[in-house]
Design an enzyme around this catalytic site. Structure first.
Site, mmCIF file in Angstrom:
data_model
loop_
_atom_site.group_PDB
_atom_site.id
_atom_site.type_symbol
_atom_site.label_atom_id
_atom_site.label_comp_id
_atom_site.label_asym_id
_atom_site.label_seq_id
_atom_site.Cartn_x
_atom_site.Cartn_y
_atom_site.Cartn_z
ATOM 1 N N ARG A 21 24.831 45.412 -28.313
ATOM 2 C CA ARG A 21 23.648 45.550 -27.976
ATOM 3 C C ARG A 21 22.777 45.626 -26.744
ATOM 4 O O ARG A 21 22.042 46.454 -26.509
ATOM 5 C CB ARG A 21 22.889 44.663 -29.229
ATOM 6 C CG ARG A 21 22.769 44.665 -30.617
ATOM 7 C CD ARG A 21 22.468 43.435 -31.296
ATOM 8 N NE ARG A 21 22.642 43.719 -32.631
ATOM 9 C CZ ARG A 21 21.780 44.044 -33.510
ATOM 10 N NH1 ARG A 21 20.746 44.042 -33.083
ATOM 11 N NH2 ARG A 21 22.178 44.241 -34.858
ATOM 12 N N HIS A 66 29.927 49.158 -29.051
ATOM 13 C CA HIS A 66 28.776 49.018 -29.809
ATOM 14 C C HIS A 66 27.937 47.812 -29.486
ATOM 15 O O HIS A 66 27.058 47.472 -30.087
ATOM 16 C CB HIS A 66 29.226 48.613 -31.258
ATOM 17 C CG HIS A 66 30.193 47.165 -31.379
ATOM 18 N ND1 HIS A 66 29.337 46.009 -31.436
ATOM 19 C CD2 HIS A 66 31.316 46.662 -31.012
ATOM 20 C CE1 HIS A 66 30.219 44.972 -31.186
ATOM 21 N NE2 HIS A 66 31.434 45.290 -31.210
ATOM 22 N N HIS A 124 31.037 53.327 -34.002
ATOM 23 C CA HIS A 124 30.353 52.197 -34.939
ATOM 24 C C HIS A 124 29.323 52.779 -35.981
ATOM 25 O O HIS A 124 28.626 53.652 -35.342
ATOM 26 C CB HIS A 124 29.968 51.092 -33.912
ATOM 27 C CG HIS A 124 29.569 49.907 -34.553
ATOM 28 N ND1 HIS A 124 28.504 49.620 -35.410
ATOM 29 C CD2 HIS A 124 30.354 48.758 -34.628
ATOM 30 C CE1 HIS A 124 28.519 48.429 -35.795
ATOM 31 N NE2 HIS A 124 29.637 47.762 -35.240
ATOM 32 N N ASP A 174 30.543 34.356 -33.646
ATOM 33 C CA ASP A 174 29.242 34.816 -33.015
ATOM 34 C C ASP A 174 27.956 35.555 -33.597
ATOM 35 O O ASP A 174 27.009 35.953 -32.987
ATOM 36 C CB ASP A 174 29.403 34.692 -31.674
ATOM 37 C CG ASP A 174 30.153 36.162 -31.374
ATOM 38 O OD1 ASP A 174 30.135 37.025 -32.692
ATOM 39 O OD2 ASP A 174 30.786 36.403 -30.477
ATOM 40 N N GLU A 217 24.822 37.209 -29.065
ATOM 41 C CA GLU A 217 26.182 36.434 -29.573
ATOM 42 C C GLU A 217 26.177 35.186 -28.894
ATOM 43 O O GLU A 217 26.688 34.292 -29.504
ATOM 44 C CB GLU A 217 27.373 37.325 -29.539
ATOM 45 C CG GLU A 217 27.327 38.383 -30.582
ATOM 46 C CD GLU A 217 26.557 39.560 -30.440
ATOM 47 O OE1 GLU A 217 25.899 39.637 -29.412
ATOM 48 O OE2 GLU A 217 26.709 40.678 -30.938
ATOM 49 N N GLU A 262 36.915 29.991 -34.242
ATOM 50 C CA GLU A 262 36.905 30.609 -32.819
ATOM 51 C C GLU A 262 35.560 30.155 -32.235
ATOM 52 O O GLU A 262 34.594 30.676 -31.959
ATOM 53 C CB GLU A 262 36.452 32.404 -33.256
ATOM 54 C CG GLU A 262 36.726 32.998 -31.880
ATOM 55 C CD GLU A 262 36.426 34.566 -32.016
ATOM 56 O OE1 GLU A 262 35.392 34.770 -31.991
ATOM 57 O OE2 GLU A 262 37.411 35.193 -32.105
HETATM 58 C C1 UD1 Z 1 27.339 42.810 -35.518
HETATM 59 C C2 UD1 Z 1 27.227 41.423 -34.520
HETATM 60 C C3 UD1 Z 1 28.271 41.687 -33.444
HETATM 61 C C4 UD1 Z 1 29.651 42.024 -33.695
HETATM 62 C C5 UD1 Z 1 29.487 43.472 -34.562
HETATM 63 C C6 UD1 Z 1 30.757 43.840 -35.027
HETATM 64 C C7 UD1 Z 1 25.295 40.225 -34.766
HETATM 65 C C8 UD1 Z 1 23.879 39.863 -33.966
HETATM 66 N N1 UD1 Z 1 26.143 41.372 -34.252
HETATM 67 O O1 UD1 Z 1 26.770 43.800 -34.707
HETATM 68 O O2 UD1 Z 1 28.338 40.487 -32.777
HETATM 69 O O3 UD1 Z 1 30.462 42.346 -32.556
HETATM 70 O O4 UD1 Z 1 28.518 43.320 -35.702
HETATM 71 O O5 UD1 Z 1 30.754 45.248 -35.281
HETATM 72 O O6 UD1 Z 1 25.627 39.518 -35.677
HETATM 73 N N2 UD1 Z 1 25.922 49.611 -40.453
HETATM 74 C C9 UD1 Z 1 26.192 50.212 -41.565
HETATM 75 N N3 UD1 Z 1 27.424 49.976 -42.070
HETATM 76 C C10 UD1 Z 1 28.260 48.984 -41.660
HETATM 77 C C11 UD1 Z 1 27.964 48.181 -40.671
HETATM 78 C C12 UD1 Z 1 26.926 48.474 -39.847
HETATM 79 O O7 UD1 Z 1 25.672 51.099 -41.776
HETATM 80 O O8 UD1 Z 1 29.336 48.830 -42.412
HETATM 81 C C13 UD1 Z 1 24.553 49.653 -39.753
HETATM 82 C C14 UD1 Z 1 23.339 49.356 -40.556
HETATM 83 O O9 UD1 Z 1 22.666 50.519 -40.284
HETATM 84 C C15 UD1 Z 1 22.971 48.032 -39.595
HETATM 85 C C16 UD1 Z 1 23.478 48.205 -38.466
HETATM 86 O O10 UD1 Z 1 24.655 49.157 -38.548
HETATM 87 O O11 UD1 Z 1 21.648 47.794 -39.768
HETATM 88 C C17 UD1 Z 1 23.728 47.171 -37.435
HETATM 89 O O12 UD1 Z 1 24.620 46.207 -38.119
HETATM 90 P P1 UD1 Z 1 24.409 44.736 -37.370
HETATM 91 O O13 UD1 Z 1 25.252 43.784 -38.187
HETATM 92 O O14 UD1 Z 1 22.999 44.130 -37.480
HETATM 93 O O15 UD1 Z 1 24.638 44.828 -36.001
HETATM 94 P P2 UD1 Z 1 25.951 45.264 -35.134
HETATM 95 O O16 UD1 Z 1 25.621 45.906 -33.936
HETATM 96 O O17 UD1 Z 1 26.981 45.881 -36.141
HETATM 97 N N1 UDP Z 2 38.379 47.948 -35.769
HETATM 98 C C1 UDP Z 2 38.679 48.519 -36.678
HETATM 99 N N2 UDP Z 2 38.326 49.786 -37.115
HETATM 100 C C2 UDP Z 2 37.756 50.409 -36.103
HETATM 101 C C3 UDP Z 2 37.411 49.816 -34.819
HETATM 102 C C4 UDP Z 2 37.963 48.491 -34.757
HETATM 103 O O1 UDP Z 2 39.475 47.988 -37.871
HETATM 104 O O2 UDP Z 2 37.450 51.720 -36.080
HETATM 105 C C5 UDP Z 2 38.787 46.665 -35.515
HETATM 106 C C6 UDP Z 2 39.636 45.963 -34.295
HETATM 107 O O3 UDP Z 2 41.042 46.116 -34.439
HETATM 108 C C7 UDP Z 2 38.970 44.556 -34.096
HETATM 109 C C8 UDP Z 2 37.722 44.602 -34.837
HETATM 110 O O4 UDP Z 2 37.687 45.903 -35.606
HETATM 111 O O5 UDP Z 2 40.121 43.849 -34.887
HETATM 112 C C9 UDP Z 2 36.489 44.639 -33.782
HETATM 113 O O6 UDP Z 2 35.295 44.775 -34.339
HETATM 114 P P1 UDP Z 2 34.293 44.934 -33.490
HETATM 115 O O7 UDP Z 2 34.498 45.661 -32.306
HETATM 116 O O8 UDP Z 2 33.167 45.765 -34.462
HETATM 117 O O9 UDP Z 2 33.445 43.755 -33.401
HETATM 118 P P2 UDP Z 2 33.678 42.408 -31.784
HETATM 119 O O10 UDP Z 2 35.187 42.106 -32.045
HETATM 120 O O11 UDP Z 2 33.201 43.164 -30.855
HETATM 121 O O12 UDP Z 2 32.839 41.347 -32.539
#
Ligand code: UD1
Ligand code: UDP
Length: 398
Positions: free
Chosen positions: A216, A214, A246, A97, A133, A119
């Protein structure tokens, strides 16, 4: 002629859940497997690719600091178009999602390439929770001709929407990934010791509360409440808290600001999957808003309190392995305090059934893709119409 399948993903959870499937696709003689990562996440994605030994054929490297959803979606569609033109896949697979999933499905649909959704069928019924999502997963299902539903109730959600694609119940690939990872940890004492040594400050005599958050829709007030609850719990000295934070700056800012100096609270960088699974094994209670953790923790027999008002994963709530506590400070404190005081209730979680999979979801998906016979996952979620699960209203702690 082998079928060319292009798997597209970009975030940490997608990578964890697509990794066992990509491995299965790579092994199949009838499939030519190509992987494209959007790089929606950068560091957290690399942690997973390294662990599972996946080298993407294409990396769009699109992450920017604090990216907006529209900027990211637009760049994914534009960049992916060249990859689709070059690879000419027979089908693309997207997961879940995220913005990567919805933008990639649309890019493939525009090129008349069939989309398979891994999924599929998770729903809360509320477009704003989780945001964005719930919209992403719905539009992907509209565009998909093959929907891999993890459970019977996710299949029932799809059936109600009268979509045009074929629905297959597979179990969730997260259990495949988890089983591969626990087998590595449990079969290697030295590895386990190495993982534990990464957190030398933990006290084995004190209950461990593992936290992730994490979402939004919780930015702002929700996170302020969550942090206040954690600070209150930690100050009682009844538990130690580990929170891998996160990398989203909207999460890191408030969490670090409120909890940096709190007693018994360890804010750490996101862990690689091996390290995080080991920490889940060590945890007494897991407090989270993560989708994946809601599926993994029941498989590990761990109590999970979900800091959301509504979940698209009602199977675990119905099975009694997950409880919704919302994002109100009082409700979180009360739920954690009650569970900490009740070892019998905590251990009861370990005896309840994990409804999400049996570790063979990837094999079923590949069988469906190649037209081979297979048995669908006999989802043990009790009912096909569990419906949406909501958190009980918060009660004050006296
Ligand atoms: C995204 C997904 C969410 C998922 C989550 C898992 C969308 C809309 N949301 O949200 O469904 O649950 O990922 O974690 O797709 N960043 C880093 N390094 C990384 C990852 C993120 O610096 O490795 C920072 C960056 O500033 C980035 C921000 O996090 O711009 C947000 O990342 P983004 O993928 O837009 O949103 P998430 O909140 O992570
Ligand atoms: N996870 C990880 N390291 C962490 C926190 C979570 O590998 O420090 C794993 C966790 O076991 C799960 C996945 O990341 O499999 C979940 O990711 P996240 O919570 O970012 O996204 P969501 O599942 O809510 O989309």
């Amino acid at each position: 002629m082998r079928t060319r399948i292009l798997s597209i993903f970009g975030t940490r959870p997608e990578a964890i859940k697509m990794a066992p499937l990509v491995k299965q696709l790579e092994r199949d003689p009838d499939i030519d497997s190509v992987v494209c990562v959007t790089g929606q996440h950068q560091q957290m994605l690399d942690q997973v690719l390294g662990l599972f030994g996946i080298e993407p054929h294409h990396n769009l490297a699109l992450m920017t600091g604090n990216q907006t959803l529209n900027e990211l979606a637009a760049r994914i569609i534009a960049a992916l178009d060249d990859v689709l033109a070059a690879v000419k896949p027979d089908r693309v697979l997207v997961h879940g999602d995220t913005t990567t999933a919805s933008a990639s499905a649309l890019a493939a649909f525009h090129r008349r390439i069939p989309v398979g959704h891994v999924e599929a069928g998770l729903r809360t019924g509320n477009l704003m929770q989780p945001w964005p999502e719930e919209m992403n997963r719905r539009v992907v299902d509209v565009m998909s001709d093959l929907m891999f539903a993890p459970t019977a109730s996710s299949k029932a959600n799809l059936a109600r929407e009268a979509l045009h694609g074929r629905i297959v119940v597979t179990g969730n690939t997260v259990i495949d990934a988890l089983n591969l990872t626990t087998a590595r940890i449990d079969g290697d004492l030295a590895l386990r010791a190495q993982l534990d040594a990464r957190l030398p400050h933990l006290d084995d005599a004190l209950p461990l509360l593992l936290v992730t958050g994490h979402r939004r829709e919780s930015f702002g007030e929700g996170f302020a409440n969550i942090c206040a609850a954690l600070a209150e719990l930690a100050a009682t000295d009844a538990a130690q808290i580990v929170y891998p934070v996160h990398l989203n700056p909207n999460v890191r800012g408030p969490v670090k600001h409120s909890l940096r100096d709190a007693r018994n609270v360890h804010l750490i960088e996101p862990l690689d999957y091996l390290g995080f699974v080991r920490l889940m094994q060590r945890a007494s209670i897991i407090l989270t808003d993560s989708g994946g953790v809601q599926e993994e923790a029941p498989a590990l027999g761990k109590p999970v309190l979900v800091m959301r008002d509504v979940t698209e994963r009602p199977e675990a709530v119905a099975a009694g392995t997950v409880r919704l506590v919302g994002t109100q400070r009082a409700a979180i404190v009360q739920a954690v305090t009650a569970l900490l005081a009740d070892a019998h209730e905590r251990s009861a979680f370990a005896r309840r059934i994990n409804p999400y999979g049996d570790g063979h979801a990837s094999a079923r998906i590949v069988a469906a893709l190649t037209g081979r016979p297979f048995d669908e996952f006999a989802s043990d979620d009790g009912a096909e119409n569990i419906g949406v699960q909501h958190a009980a209203p918060a009660r004050a702690v006296h």
